[in-house]
Write a protein that holds these residues in place. Structure first.
Motif, mmCIF file in Angstrom:
data_model
loop_
_atom_site.group_PDB
_atom_site.id
_atom_site.type_symbol
_atom_site.label_atom_id
_atom_site.label_comp_id
_atom_site.label_asym_id
_atom_site.label_seq_id
_atom_site.Cartn_x
_atom_site.Cartn_y
_atom_site.Cartn_z
ATOM 1 N N VAL B 21 0.818 -1.206 0.000
ATOM 2 C CA VAL B 21 0.000 0.000 0.000
ATOM 3 C C VAL B 21 0.857 1.264 0.000
ATOM 4 C CG1 VAL B 21 -1.654 1.296 1.368
ATOM 5 C CG2 VAL B 21 -1.970 -1.119 1.018
ATOM 6 N N ARG B 90 -8.880 14.177 1.693
ATOM 7 C CA ARG B 90 -9.326 12.865 1.262
ATOM 8 C C ARG B 90 -8.499 11.774 1.934
ATOM 9 N NH1 ARG B 90 -9.358 11.413 -4.897
ATOM 10 N NH2 ARG B 90 -7.274 10.663 -4.415
ATOM 11 N N ARG B 91 -7.208 12.058 2.125
ATOM 12 C CA ARG B 91 -6.368 11.057 2.762
ATOM 13 C C ARG B 91 -6.844 10.771 4.183
ATOM 14 N NH1 ARG B 91 -0.047 12.054 3.352
ATOM 15 N NH2 ARG B 91 -0.345 12.833 1.268
ATOM 16 N N GLY B 94 -9.918 8.813 4.244
ATOM 17 C CA GLY B 94 -9.580 7.415 3.979
ATOM 18 C C GLY B 94 -9.079 6.702 5.213
ATOM 19 N N PHE B 95 -8.152 7.335 5.931
ATOM 20 C CA PHE B 95 -7.621 6.706 7.145
ATOM 21 C C PHE B 95 -8.706 6.505 8.191
ATOM 22 C CE2 PHE B 95 -3.269 8.341 5.960
ATOM 23 C CZ PHE B 95 -2.808 7.085 5.665
ATOM 24 N N ALA B 98 -10.866 3.628 7.249
ATOM 25 C CA ALA B 98 -10.167 2.362 7.457
ATOM 26 C C ALA B 98 -10.133 2.006 8.942
ATOM 27 C CB ALA B 98 -8.754 2.451 6.890
ATOM 28 N N ALA B 99 -9.893 3.012 9.790
ATOM 29 C CA ALA B 99 -9.880 2.739 11.227
ATOM 30 C C ALA B 99 -11.249 2.254 11.684
ATOM 31 C CB ALA B 99 -9.478 4.001 11.983
ATOM 32 N N VAL B 101 -13.410 0.615 9.860
ATOM 33 C CA VAL B 101 -13.558 -0.773 9.395
ATOM 34 C C VAL B 101 -12.839 -1.724 10.333
ATOM 35 C CG1 VAL B 101 -12.861 -2.356 7.562
ATOM 36 C CG2 VAL B 101 -13.908 -0.191 6.983
ATOM 37 N N LEU B 102 -11.619 -1.340 10.754
ATOM 38 C CA LEU B 102 -10.852 -2.203 11.658
ATOM 39 C C LEU B 102 -11.596 -2.395 12.977
ATOM 40 C CD1 LEU B 102 -8.228 -3.749 12.061
ATOM 41 C CD2 LEU B 102 -7.266 -1.703 13.078
#
Lengths: 101, 173
Positions: B21, B90-91, B94-95, B98-99, B101-102
């Motif tokens: 990634v 946007r970054r 995204g993070f 993702a957090a 989702v985790l």
């Protein structure tokens, strides 16, 4: 001592999250594609782990089908990327807005 | 013993997945992804699924990743950027996603099963998979073959250049 089901599931969750991060933060279409593959593999790991602990062979059959679908998806997706690259000379997804009106 | 092996392989898998990634160069990303797939194949063997492990190496690390590598080399991108994220907003979105989702998936792991589930005997050899595939799952198997055929035709149609013009040019010359 042997690894438990929980360890496999946590590993799978971490790999899936790395894949999600790649899809959401990168702009290179090829790397986004690889991140999708990573997420598919994380799901496969979950299926195989459950197949061992439940126990039911269907999980492994499902992995077989996921691989078949992933192969088809990679072939078509890479073809689309190549087609876009021929037009735009780039694989940056921010430059690909031909479906936007 | 087996736990140590699991820890090592899991660490290698996560590290190489991270390298996929964050890598600059897509070629390195492909190679690290192959490493991840090999680590997963080792885990499949530990889970008593040698057939799936073989498929993982042959189909994923072999066929699919060669296709990836082929396309990466074919496109020959000249400007590999470091972490080519567009805009910090946007970054961070995204993070954050993702957090989330985790967190959700870890919560699901905690509540989803009996932690003391006993380890079952192995059963993932080619014979048992073949028996299941050609009896209970025969129809999905055939549908899968049709899907692959459709993918082949789709790829050829997508990438076919308009040969009629080329042919007439060649005829004139």
């Amino acid at each position: 001592m042997k690894p438990t089901l929980e360890m496999y599931l946590i590993l799978s969750a971490v790999l899936f999250t790395i894949g999600v991060t790649g899809v959401l933060t990168r702009r290179n279409a090829l790397i986004i594609f690889m991140s999708v593959e990573l997420m598919l593999n994380a799901a496969n790991l979950t299926l195989v782990a459950y197949s061992r602990f439940l126990p039911d062979i269907s999980g492994q059959i499902f992995v077989f089908f996921v691989m078949a679908v992933a192969a088809a998806e990679v072939a078509v997706g890479l073809a689309i990327i190549v087609a876009i690259f021929r037009q735009k000379e780039s694989v940056d997804i921010d430059k690909v807005n031909l479906m936007k009106w | 013993m087996e736990l140590t092996l699991f820890a090592l392989v899991a660490l290698a898998a996560v590290a190489s997945a991270l390298m996929v990634v964050i890598g600059k160069n897509p070629v390195y990303s492909v190679l690290f992804l192959v490493t991840t797939f090999f680590c997963l194949a080792i885990l499949y063997v530990m889970l008593g699924a040698p057939f799936v492990a073989a498929l993982q190496v042959i189909v994923y690390a072999g066929a699919i990743m060669v296709l990836f590598l082929f396309v990466v080399m074919l496109l020959n991108l000249r400007h590999p950027q470091k972490w080519d994220a567009g805009g910090s907003t946007r970054r961070w979105i995204g993070f954050a996603t993702a957090a989330g989702v985790l967190l959700v998936s870890l919560a699901a792991v905690k509540g989803a099963f009996d932690p003391n589930a006993p380890l079952q005997p192995e059963m993932g050899n080619a014979e048992s998979i073949g028996m299941a595939l050609f009896t209970r799952f025969l129809l999905p198997f055939e549908i899968g073959s049709i899907l692959l055929l459709a993918a082949i035709i789709g790829v050829v149609t997508l990438l076919k250049r308009d040969n009629s013009k080329v042919a007439t040019k060649g005829g004139e010359a």
